[in-house]
Design a protein around this motif. Structure first.
Motif, PDB file in Angstrom:
ATOM      1  N   ARG A 131       0.832  -1.214   0.000  1.00 28.06           N
ATOM      2  CA  ARG A 131       0.000   0.000   0.000  1.00 28.06           C
ATOM      3  C   ARG A 131       0.865   1.262   0.000  1.00 28.06           C
ATOM      4  NH1 ARG A 131      -2.820  -1.209   4.114  1.00 28.06           N
ATOM      5  NH2 ARG A 131      -4.591  -2.111   3.003  1.00 28.06           N
ATOM      6  N   ASN A 132       1.955   1.246   0.775  1.00 27.57           N
ATOM      7  CA  ASN A 132       2.847   2.408   0.818  1.00 27.57           C
ATOM      8  C   ASN A 132       3.524   2.641  -0.528  1.00 27.57           C
ATOM      9  OD1 ASN A 132       2.249   2.901   3.505  1.00 27.57           O
ATOM     10  ND2 ASN A 132       4.016   1.760   4.282  1.00 27.57           N
ATOM     11  N   ASP A 133       3.949   1.553  -1.180  1.00 27.16           N
ATOM     12  CA  ASP A 133       4.572   1.672  -2.502  1.00 27.16           C
ATOM     13  C   ASP A 133       3.596   2.265  -3.511  1.00 27.16           C
ATOM     14  OD1 ASP A 133       6.928   0.618  -1.576  1.00 27.16           O
ATOM     15  OD2 ASP A 133       6.567  -1.402  -2.348  1.00 27.16           O
ATOM     16  N   ILE A 134       2.347   1.815  -3.440  1.00 26.43           N
ATOM     17  CA  ILE A 134       1.331   2.293  -4.376  1.00 26.43           C
ATOM     18  C   ILE A 134       1.017   3.765  -4.124  1.00 26.43           C
ATOM     19  CG2 ILE A 134      -1.103   2.067  -5.033  1.00 26.43           C
ATOM     20  CD1 ILE A 134      -0.737  -0.983  -4.504  1.00 26.43           C
ATOM     21  N   ASN A 135       0.912   4.165  -2.845  1.00 27.55           N
ATOM     22  CA  ASN A 135       0.664   5.567  -2.506  1.00 27.55           C
ATOM     23  C   ASN A 135       1.789   6.461  -3.020  1.00 27.55           C
ATOM     24  OD1 ASN A 135      -1.825   5.348  -1.199  1.00 27.55           O
ATOM     25  ND2 ASN A 135      -0.881   4.830   0.750  1.00 27.55           N
ATOM     26  N   GLY A 140       3.126  10.542  -7.024  1.00 29.66           N
ATOM     27  CA  GLY A 140       4.120  11.072  -7.955  1.00 29.66           C
ATOM     28  C   GLY A 140       3.575  11.349  -9.345  1.00 29.66           C
ATOM     29  N   LEU A 141       2.322  10.973  -9.594  1.00 29.90           N
ATOM     30  CA  LEU A 141       1.719  11.184 -10.907  1.00 29.90           C
ATOM     31  C   LEU A 141       1.187  12.600 -11.050  1.00 29.90           C
ATOM     32  CD1 LEU A 141      -0.401   7.909 -11.252  1.00 29.90           C
ATOM     33  CD2 LEU A 141       1.799   8.386 -12.355  1.00 29.90           C
ATOM     34  N   THR A 142       1.217  13.111 -12.265  1.00 30.45           N
ATOM     35  CA  THR A 142       0.548  14.376 -12.549  1.00 30.45           C
ATOM     36  C   THR A 142      -0.958  14.123 -12.608  1.00 30.45           C
ATOM     37  OG1 THR A 142       0.603  14.033 -14.942  1.00 30.45           O
ATOM     38  CG2 THR A 142       2.525  15.117 -13.934  1.00 30.45           C
ATOM     39  N   LEU A 143      -1.752  15.196 -12.578  1.00 30.09           N
ATOM     40  CA  LEU A 143      -3.206  15.039 -12.652  1.00 30.09           C
ATOM     41  C   LEU A 143      -3.620  14.340 -13.947  1.00 30.09           C
ATOM     42  CD1 LEU A 143      -4.458  18.484 -11.273  1.00 30.09           C
ATOM     43  CD2 LEU A 143      -4.495  16.259 -10.123  1.00 30.09           C
ATOM     44  N   ARG A 144      -2.926  14.659 -15.034  1.00 26.37           N
ATOM     45  CA  ARG A 144      -3.246  14.021 -16.319  1.00 26.37           C
ATOM     46  C   ARG A 144      -2.980  12.522 -16.264  1.00 26.37           C
ATOM     47  NH1 ARG A 144      -0.163  13.111 -21.060  1.00 26.37           N
ATOM     48  NH2 ARG A 144       1.607  14.238 -20.180  1.00 26.37           N
TER      49      ARG A 144
END
Length: 207
Positions: A131-135, A140-144
Motif C-alpha cells: 500500500r505504501n509503494d502504491i501511494n 508522484g503522478l501528474t493530474l493528467r
C-alpha cells in the motif's frame, strides 16, 4: 472444527503404520478410480512453484495456479477437489514444510486452502508495504496521468485492492508500448495524449 493433535513431540517423531495423513480431508469424487495423472502434476510443477521465500508473491502464485488448473478438467471431478489435490505439488522447500505442518484433515475446500496460504504468505506487513509503494507511486503522478491510470483501472485507481493496483501497474510497465498505441488510437482530437510510457517509467522505481 478438527480436534487438536495432542501427541507429544516424541510421539510425533515416531513413524506409524498408518502414517500421519495430510491436511486435506477426503473428498467424495464421482469419477471411478480417479487419481492424479503425471501430466497434471508436471503441468503444475513446470508452470508455478512457490518456495515460501520473502520475495515470492503469494497472490500471483494463486492466480497462476488457478489459471493452469482451469485447463485440466477430468470428467466427474469438481474443480475444488482437483485444485485441492494438485495444490501441494505447486509448493516447494519452506512452503512444503509449512503445508506438511497443517493439521490432519483440516482443509475441506480450496477456499480454506487459499485462505490459509494467504494468511501465511500474504501477511499484514506485506500489505502495508504494498500500500505504501502504491501511494508513493500515485502521489508522484501528474493530474493528467492520474486520469489516465484511473481510466485504465475502470474507475478510481486508489479504491482498488492493493494487489489489483499493483497488478495494473506491473501490466502497464510490461506492456506500455501496447497501452500507448491503444491510447493514441482511441483518443479524440480534443483529448490530451495519455502517455503510458511516462507512467511506466515512474512505476519502474517501485517494481
Amino acid at each position: 472444527m478438527p480436534a487438536p493433535d495432542l501427541r507429544t513431540m516424541e510421539e510425533l517423531c515416531q513413524p506409524t503404520m498408518n502414517g500421519r495423513g495430510g491436511p486435506i480431508a477426503p473428498m467424495n469424487i464421482q469419477a471411478t478410480n480417479f487419481k492424479l495423472k503425471n501430466h497434471m502434476i508436471q503441468q503444475v510443477q513446470n508452470s508455478c512453484q512457490f518456495h515460501g521465500l520473502p520475495s515470492d508473491d503469494a497472490n500471483k502464485h494463486l492466480d497462476k495456479f488457478l489459471t493452469i488448473t482451469q485447463s485440466i478438467k477430468p470428467n466427474g471431478v469438481i474443480d475444488d477437489a482437483l485444485r485441492l489435490y494438485l495444490f501441494p505439488y505447486s509448493l516447494m522447500h519452506h512452503a512444503t514444510a509449512w503445508f506438511d505442518r497443517l493439521l490432519k484433515n483440516s482443509i475441506h475446500t480450496f477456499q480454506e486452502m487459499a485462505s490459509k496460504f494467504l494468511s501465511k504468505y500474504f501477511t499484514p506487513s506485506i500489505v502495508t508495504k504494498l500500500r505504501n509503494d502504491i501511494n508513493t507511486f500515485y502521489n508522484g503522478l501528474t493530474l493528467r496521468h492520474r486520469d489516465t491510470i484511473n481510466a485504465a483501472a475502470g474507475g478510481t485507481f486508489m479504491k482498488r485492492r492493493p494487489e489489483e493496483c499493483y497488478d495494473l501497474i506491473e501490466n502497464i510497465t510490461a506492456h506500455h508500448n501496447d497501452w500507448d498505441t491503444s491510447a493514441h488510437r482511441g483518443e479524440s482530437s480534443s483529448s490530451p495524449t495519455s502517455s503510458f510510457s511516462e507512467i511506466a517509467a515512474l512505476a519502474q522505481y517501485m517494481l
